[in-house]
Design a protein around this motif. Structure first.
Motif, mmCIF file in Angstrom:
data_model
loop_
_atom_site.group_PDB
_atom_site.id
_atom_site.type_symbol
_atom_site.label_atom_id
_atom_site.label_comp_id
_atom_site.label_asym_id
_atom_site.label_seq_id
_atom_site.Cartn_x
_atom_site.Cartn_y
_atom_site.Cartn_z
ATOM 1 N N PRO A 27 -18.367 -25.159 33.739
ATOM 2 C CA PRO A 27 -18.633 -26.604 33.258
ATOM 3 C C PRO A 27 -19.703 -26.758 32.834
ATOM 4 O O PRO A 27 -20.324 -27.703 31.922
ATOM 5 N N GLU A 28 -20.749 -25.982 33.619
ATOM 6 C CA GLU A 28 -22.361 -26.263 33.508
ATOM 7 C C GLU A 28 -22.705 -25.315 32.006
ATOM 8 O O GLU A 28 -23.477 -25.984 31.501
ATOM 9 N N LEU A 29 -22.002 -24.455 31.779
ATOM 10 C CA LEU A 29 -22.150 -23.423 30.815
ATOM 11 C C LEU A 29 -21.864 -24.337 29.345
ATOM 12 O O LEU A 29 -22.309 -24.530 28.468
ATOM 13 N N ASP A 30 -20.524 -25.070 29.556
ATOM 14 C CA ASP A 30 -19.823 -25.767 28.566
ATOM 15 C C ASP A 30 -20.893 -27.000 28.173
ATOM 16 O O ASP A 30 -21.079 -27.181 26.979
ATOM 17 N N ARG A 31 -21.193 -27.574 29.160
ATOM 18 C CA ARG A 31 -22.229 -28.619 28.986
ATOM 19 C C ARG A 31 -23.713 -28.215 28.342
ATOM 20 O O ARG A 31 -23.987 -29.069 27.194
ATOM 21 N N VAL A 32 -24.052 -27.205 28.572
ATOM 22 C CA VAL A 32 -25.306 -26.451 27.860
ATOM 23 C C VAL A 32 -24.725 -26.314 26.459
ATOM 24 O O VAL A 32 -25.779 -26.629 25.737
ATOM 25 N N GLU A 33 -23.833 -25.604 26.128
ATOM 26 C CA GLU A 33 -23.361 -25.212 25.108
ATOM 27 C C GLU A 33 -23.151 -26.827 23.967
ATOM 28 O O GLU A 33 -23.494 -26.667 22.793
ATOM 29 N N SER A 34 -22.565 -27.396 24.660
ATOM 30 C CA SER A 34 -22.099 -28.890 23.694
ATOM 31 C C SER A 34 -23.581 -29.674 23.433
ATOM 32 O O SER A 34 -23.984 -29.947 22.544
ATOM 33 N N LEU A 35 -24.816 -29.576 24.553
ATOM 34 C CA LEU A 35 -25.971 -30.076 24.290
ATOM 35 C C LEU A 35 -26.830 -29.395 23.232
ATOM 36 O O LEU A 35 -27.372 -29.858 22.266
#
Length: 129
Positions: free
Chosen positions: A27-35
């Motif tokens: 989920p942290e990587l998903d957040r980074v990618e989305s940001l």
């Protein structure tokens, strides 16, 4: 940066923990990618920086323990261990050479660097599991 590696941790527990850490990072990587995709590069960079200790410790531990296991138990899989070493070198290079300079890069290049890093982490995690 140095990390203490517990060489006495039983292999099944090690594998279970490393897989759990992969799931926790998702989920942290998903957040980074989305940001990054939304152009919020400074926050994406901050999140990546906040994850650096976890990601680097994990990489060092995988390299120290998994490579040893491969060498001892499956020497025919040494190519896999070479891939692991390359991956860990790229993780370190990203944190040492690219992340500190993302804000100096053109936006499109910074986005691509972040995306490439996240994609590589995901790919590596999938290959390990």
């Amino acid at each position: 940066m140095s990390y203490i590696v517990d060489h006495n941790e039983p292999t099944p527990k090690l594998v279970e923990r490393l897989e759990r850490e992969h799931r926790e990072l998702t989920p942290e990587l998903d957040r980074v990618e989305s940001l990054a995709e939304s152009g919020n590069l400074s926050v994406a960079q901050s999140v990546l920086q906040s994850l650096s200790q976890r990601i680097l410790r994990h990489a060092v531990e995988e390299k120290a323990r998994i490579m040893r296991i491969i060498a001892e138990k499956a020497p025919s899989e040494m190519e896999t261990s070479t891939d692991i070493m390359r991956y860990h070198r790229r993780v370190t290079e990203f944190y040492d050479d690219k992340l500190p300079h993302l804000s100096e890069m053109p936006t499109s290049r910074a986005k691509q660097e972040i995306k490439d890093f996240v994609v590589e982490l995901r790919k590596h995690h999938e290959e390990e599991e």
